[in-house]
Scaffold this motif. Structure first.
Motif, PDB file in Angstrom:
ATOM      1  N   ILE A  10      35.799  48.658  21.581  1.00 41.61           N
ATOM      2  CA  ILE A  10      35.636  47.248  21.253  1.00 41.61           C
ATOM      3  C   ILE A  10      34.742  46.614  22.313  1.00 41.61           C
ATOM      4  N   GLN A  11      33.883  45.684  21.898  1.00 41.90           N
ATOM      5  CA  GLN A  11      32.899  45.106  22.812  1.00 41.90           C
ATOM      6  C   GLN A  11      32.842  43.590  22.678  1.00 41.90           C
ATOM      7  N   ARG A  12      32.419  42.952  23.756  1.00 39.12           N
ATOM      8  CA  ARG A  12      32.123  41.523  23.755  1.00 39.12           C
ATOM      9  C   ARG A  12      30.919  41.286  24.666  1.00 39.12           C
ATOM     10  N   LEU A  13      30.053  40.378  24.240  1.00 38.79           N
ATOM     11  CA  LEU A  13      28.947  39.920  25.069  1.00 38.79           C
ATOM     12  C   LEU A  13      29.392  38.613  25.699  1.00 38.79           C
ATOM     13  N   LEU A  14      29.460  38.607  27.028  1.00 42.61           N
ATOM     14  CA  LEU A  14      30.058  37.496  27.765  1.00 42.61           C
ATOM     15  C   LEU A  14      29.031  36.827  28.678  1.00 42.61           C
ATOM     16  N   PRO A  15      29.265  35.562  29.010  1.00 45.15           N
ATOM     17  CA  PRO A  15      28.368  34.896  29.960  1.00 45.15           C
ATOM     18  C   PRO A  15      28.562  35.488  31.352  1.00 45.15           C
ATOM     19  N   GLY A  16      27.465  35.802  32.021  1.00 38.82           N
ATOM     20  CA  GLY A  16      27.522  36.407  33.348  1.00 38.82           C
ATOM     21  C   GLY A  16      27.797  35.379  34.416  1.00 38.82           C
ATOM     22  N   PRO A  17      27.637  35.810  35.636  1.00 38.44           N
ATOM     23  CA  PRO A  17      27.105  37.106  36.068  1.00 38.44           C
ATOM     24  C   PRO A  17      28.159  38.218  35.994  1.00 38.44           C
ATOM     25  N   ILE A  18      27.702  39.433  36.191  1.00 35.23           N
ATOM     26  CA  ILE A  18      28.566  40.606  36.072  1.00 35.23           C
ATOM     27  C   ILE A  18      29.729  40.547  37.068  1.00 35.23           C
ATOM     28  N   GLU A  19      29.504  40.006  38.250  1.00 34.40           N
ATOM     29  CA  GLU A  19      30.566  39.924  39.261  1.00 34.40           C
ATOM     30  C   GLU A  19      31.713  39.037  38.782  1.00 34.40           C
ATOM     31  N   ARG A  20      31.377  37.992  38.043  1.00 35.60           N
ATOM     32  CA  ARG A  20      32.406  37.092  37.488  1.00 35.60           C
ATOM     33  C   ARG A  20      33.286  37.852  36.502  1.00 35.60           C
ATOM     34  N   ILE A  21      32.666  38.627  35.628  1.00 40.04           N
ATOM     35  CA  ILE A  21      33.434  39.382  34.638  1.00 40.04           C
ATOM     36  C   ILE A  21      34.267  40.457  35.338  1.00 40.04           C
ATOM     37  N   TRP A  22      33.697  41.098  36.342  1.00 39.37           N
ATOM     38  CA  TRP A  22      34.444  42.094  37.118  1.00 39.37           C
ATOM     39  C   TRP A  22      35.703  41.468  37.713  1.00 39.37           C
ATOM     40  N   ASP A  23      35.567  40.266  38.248  1.00 36.78           N
ATOM     41  CA  ASP A  23      36.726  39.579  38.818  1.00 36.78           C
ATOM     42  C   ASP A  23      37.792  39.319  37.756  1.00 36.78           C
ATOM     43  N   TYR A  24      37.389  38.965  36.536  1.00 35.46           N
ATOM     44  CA  TYR A  24      38.354  38.752  35.457  1.00 35.46           C
ATOM     45  C   TYR A  24      39.049  40.056  35.042  1.00 35.46           C
ATOM     46  N   LEU A  25      38.461  41.188  35.337  1.00 41.01           N
ATOM     47  CA  LEU A  25      39.101  42.482  35.068  1.00 41.01           C
ATOM     48  C   LEU A  25      40.035  42.902  36.190  1.00 41.01           C
ATOM     49  N   THR A  26      39.667  42.594  37.426  1.00 41.38           N
ATOM     50  CA  THR A  26      40.347  43.201  38.569  1.00 41.38           C
ATOM     51  C   THR A  26      41.223  42.263  39.393  1.00 41.38           C
ATOM     52  N   GLU A  27      41.007  40.967  39.320  1.00 41.82           N
ATOM     53  CA  GLU A  27      41.785  40.009  40.112  1.00 41.82           C
ATOM     54  C   GLU A  27      42.984  39.524  39.291  1.00 41.82           C
ATOM     55  N   SER A  28      44.187  39.709  39.812  1.00 42.97           N
ATOM     56  CA  SER A  28      45.408  39.396  39.083  1.00 42.97           C
ATOM     57  C   SER A  28      45.437  37.961  38.556  1.00 42.97           C
ATOM     58  N   ASP A  29      45.111  36.987  39.387  1.00 44.03           N
ATOM     59  CA  ASP A  29      45.184  35.581  38.959  1.00 44.03           C
ATOM     60  C   ASP A  29      44.229  35.275  37.808  1.00 44.03           C
ATOM     61  N   LEU A  30      43.074  35.909  37.776  1.00 42.29           N
ATOM     62  CA  LEU A  30      42.127  35.705  36.671  1.00 42.29           C
ATOM     63  C   LEU A  30      42.521  36.544  35.455  1.00 42.29           C
ATOM     64  N   ARG A  31      42.925  37.789  35.676  1.00 40.83           N
ATOM     65  CA  ARG A  31      43.291  38.675  34.565  1.00 40.83           C
ATOM     66  C   ARG A  31      44.511  38.151  33.815  1.00 40.83           C
ATOM     67  N   ARG A  32      45.459  37.537  34.528  1.00 38.83           N
ATOM     68  CA  ARG A  32      46.661  37.035  33.857  1.00 38.83           C
ATOM     69  C   ARG A  32      46.345  35.903  32.888  1.00 38.83           C
ATOM     70  N   GLN A  33      45.172  35.263  33.036  1.00 39.41           N
ATOM     71  CA  GLN A  33      44.779  34.176  32.138  1.00 39.41           C
ATOM     72  C   GLN A  33      44.371  34.668  30.754  1.00 39.41           C
ATOM     73  N   TRP A  34      44.099  35.979  30.644  1.00 39.03           N
ATOM     74  CA  TRP A  34      43.682  36.501  29.339  1.00 39.03           C
ATOM     75  C   TRP A  34      44.364  37.814  28.941  1.00 39.03           C
ATOM     76  N   LEU A  35      44.963  38.507  29.910  1.00 40.74           N
ATOM     77  CA  LEU A  35      45.562  39.806  29.599  1.00 40.74           C
ATOM     78  C   LEU A  35      46.922  39.960  30.268  1.00 40.74           C
ATOM     79  N   ALA A  36      46.929  40.393  31.516  1.00 43.25           N
ATOM     80  CA  ALA A  36      48.170  40.677  32.226  1.00 43.25           C
ATOM     81  C   ALA A  36      47.946  40.553  33.730  1.00 43.25           C
ATOM     82  N   ALA A  37      48.963  40.101  34.429  1.00 44.22           N
ATOM     83  CA  ALA A  37      48.909  40.016  35.890  1.00 44.22           C
ATOM     84  C   ALA A  37      49.136  41.401  36.492  1.00 44.22           C
ATOM     85  N   GLY A  38      48.890  41.509  37.789  1.00 46.62           N
ATOM     86  CA  GLY A  38      49.149  42.745  38.506  1.00 46.62           C
ATOM     87  C   GLY A  38      48.081  43.007  39.542  1.00 46.62           C
TER      88      GLY A  38
END
Length: 179
Positions: free
Chosen positions: A21-49
């Protein structure tokens, strides 16, 4: 590709037990990386941890899907208020690629790949070794619904009620991915 409308938002099978599954998202790439790896950001759309970056490092994902949207929608009776799962980092190449096991038994694997596309970022999720059709329907609709929340968060808009959206998507994936 210039916007999210150029991609089919639905996941598809690329092998019998592998969803892409794919999505084209507004960058920059570092921002999206943070939403994947940083708990406080990831919990806003997926899961904390809290997540390490070294292969072999464990991460416990904590899903509280009722907290993702306001209102949350009607949670299906067979879904719990909170779900926890321990995964292990397999590979981490910031900010381009993250691969994790899916669950403690490591029966599955999820790869997150980020690719710069001008001022946008193509996020590709590949979920391998999905054990059966029922789980496939759950993870397909789950990834889709969670990614829609991520898109809304990045755009600063209000996402649809999570559970209602997930329920509709599950029915659509059942039609698209018959047993």
């Amino acid at each position: 590709m210039t916007d999210t409308m150029t991609l089919d938002s639905y996941g598809r099978l690329i092998e019998p037990a592998t969803l892409k599954i794919q999505r084209l998202l507004p960058g920059p790439i570092e921002r999206i990386w943070d939403y994947l790896t940083e708990s406080d950001l990831r919990r806003q759309w997926l899961a904390a941890g809290v997540m390490g970056r070294q292969p072999g490092t464990s991460v416990e994902f904590v899903w509280r899907n009722d907290e993702l949207t306001d209102p949350p929608g009607q949670r299906p009776a067979d879904m719990s208020e909170e779900h926890r799962m321990t995964c292990t980092i397999i590979a981490c190449d910031a900010p381009r690629r993250l691969v994790i096991t899916w669950g403690e038994k490591q029966t599955g694997e999820v790869a997150f790949e980020l690719e710069r596309m001008g001022d946008k970022v193509l996020l590709t999720i590949i979920h391998r070794r999905v054990p059966n059709h029922d789980v496939l329907l759950n993870v397909s609709s789950g990834w889709h619904a969670h990614l829609d929340i991520l898109v809304a968060r990045l755009a600063g808009t209000q996402p649809a009620p999570h559970w209602d959206h997930w329920t509709g998507l599950r029915a659509e994936y059942e039609r698209r991915l018959p047993a």
